[in-house]
Enzyme design. Sequence first.
Site, short mmCIF file in Angstrom:
data_model
loop_
_atom_site.label_atom_id
_atom_site.label_comp_id
_atom_site.label_asym_id
_atom_site.label_seq_id
_atom_site.Cartn_x
_atom_site.Cartn_y
_atom_site.Cartn_z
N ARG A 170 95.04 31.95 102.11
CA ARG A 170 96.42 31.50 101.89
C ARG A 170 96.62 30.71 100.59
O ARG A 170 97.59 30.96 99.88
CB ARG A 170 96.93 30.70 103.09
CG ARG A 170 96.87 31.49 104.42
CD ARG A 170 97.65 30.82 105.55
NE ARG A 170 99.07 30.87 105.28
CZ ARG A 170 99.77 29.86 104.80
NH1 ARG A 170 99.20 28.70 104.59
NH2 ARG A 170 101.05 30.02 104.55
N TYR A 199 99.24 32.47 98.27
CA TYR A 199 100.61 31.90 98.30
C TYR A 199 100.67 30.48 97.77
O TYR A 199 101.64 29.76 98.06
CB TYR A 199 101.17 31.88 99.74
CG TYR A 199 100.84 33.05 100.60
CD1 TYR A 199 101.35 34.32 100.33
CD2 TYR A 199 100.01 32.90 101.72
CE1 TYR A 199 101.04 35.39 101.15
CE2 TYR A 199 99.70 33.97 102.54
CZ TYR A 199 100.21 35.22 102.24
OH TYR A 199 99.91 36.27 103.05
N CYS A 227 83.41 33.74 92.94
CA CYS A 227 83.42 33.74 91.47
C CYS A 227 84.76 34.17 90.89
O CYS A 227 84.86 35.21 90.23
CB CYS A 227 82.29 34.59 90.95
SG CYS A 227 80.75 33.75 91.25
N1 LLP Z 1 107.72 39.39 113.50
C1 LLP Z 1 107.61 40.14 112.39
C2 LLP Z 1 108.31 41.43 112.33
C3 LLP Z 1 106.84 39.69 111.31
O1 LLP Z 1 106.74 40.42 110.21
C4 LLP Z 1 106.18 38.44 111.39
C5 LLP Z 1 105.35 37.94 110.28
C6 LLP Z 1 106.32 37.69 112.58
C7 LLP Z 1 107.11 38.20 113.61
C8 LLP Z 1 105.67 36.36 112.77
O2 LLP Z 1 106.15 35.42 111.90
P1 LLP Z 1 105.76 33.87 112.06
O3 LLP Z 1 106.40 33.36 113.32
O4 LLP Z 1 104.27 33.78 112.13
O5 LLP Z 1 106.31 33.25 110.84
N2 LLP Z 1 100.16 35.97 105.81
C9 LLP Z 1 101.33 35.14 105.62
C10 LLP Z 1 102.37 35.37 106.70
C11 LLP Z 1 102.85 36.77 106.84
C12 LLP Z 1 103.88 36.94 107.93
C13 LLP Z 1 104.21 38.35 108.16
N3 LLP Z 1 105.14 38.61 109.23
C14 LLP Z 1 100.91 33.69 105.53
O6 LLP Z 1 99.71 33.40 105.60
O7 LLP Z 1 101.75 32.81 105.34
#
Ligand code: LLP
Length: 418
Positions: free
Chosen positions: A314, A318, A343
Amino acid sequence: MDHFSLIGGQLHAEQVPLARIADEVGSPVYVYSRATLERHADVFREGLAGVPRKHLAFAVKSNPNLAVLKVLAKRGYGADVVSGGELDRALAAGMAPADIVFSGVGKTADEIRHALATGIGQFNIESEEEGEMLAAIADSMGLTAAAVLRINPDVDAGTHAKISTGKADNKFGVGLHVGPGIYGRLSQLPGIGLRGVAVHIGSQLLSLDPLEAAFGKIGQLVADLRGSGHIITHVDLGGGLGVPYQADSNPPSPAEYGALVARVTRDWDATIQFEPGRVIAGNAGVLLTRVIRVKPGIKHPFVVVDAAMNDLARPALYDAWHDFEAVVPDGTRMTANIVGPVCESGDTFAMNRDIDTVAAGDLAVFRTAGAYGATMASSYNSRGIVAEVLVDGDRFAVVANRITPAEIMAAEQVPDWL
Ligand code: LLP
């Protein structure tokens, strides 16, 4: 609130000293707290007390570990899955097929067939083309697929660009202006039982305003679709609620989010579905790491830890902030850059950060690593795949073995013509 705290000057997960986990399992290792997962699951549900008909589907992508899914299944959660692999995990963890919704822009024919065969509860269709494919496959299997159409409301979620999903130029869903036409055409097809719409505008949202804007548009669309004679019984509002990565950040609480949802959906007369991920799992996990060495820098020293961007991507992806705390803090502070051994310069967790003083050999944690942590790990730089542990009171278990570099190498072959 979480269950990672200092007891007798030593950081514990519930009643287990983190040092004991590092001794027995090694580092880096993700450590999850069952009590925290359960608390977050309950608090999210309680926040929605004002929503009479609801369905909670944990976003498996945020933490697909089988033991974590099992904890949430026992708490009454279903699953939001985005691949055949996630579907199989949800089923293996004991989630009822009927409680599983399948999202994602690139469902393949094989995945659709598999999901239909297992009897999942709902498909969240992301395009007219996908809806046509779903209808054809379901019809050929003699089935009718329950489905909703994902709408892209063109709302700026105000979060990091890479985790925004509800702007018109994002790949997700269909635009509001074309939604009713697509809905009308798909609803004519055999093999598909369209019953509503879905929306998800992004993740780590720190304000309710974009959600309110998106839900308002969805409410209007539901009214319009009903006006055209469609029967709408389900509306999926996705996930996205942010968590406090930094002590002073102040995301909306589940209660505030729930109050907004209750207010805007009051007259919808539908089952409201939710797909929370981060808000359930984020603060329920830490990444436990050991300091390899401290090396002088121009301005501040580099604290080189044994976790890297391949274990927790992360910050590199990001610019995300994860609090860093010593497992046995001595009460003094230092300013340092925290880096991993990989690296490339992107393997930097923090620059010029005020942290607990640490020295070579000390243990430390990255906080709020239970969501989008282990699941995004890779073996870059031929490092292993990080292990995972679940704590429950005064006991713990390894819930994902470390995959060693040797095991990863064993999956490769050199052709005999080389
Ligand atoms: N529903 C859908 C259709 C989604 O695309 C996502 C997340 C969620 C639910 C869940 O969202 P949450 O409640 O966790 O915000 N790798 C990134 C986050 C990518 C999220 C993708 N979609 C990070 O580390 O911040």
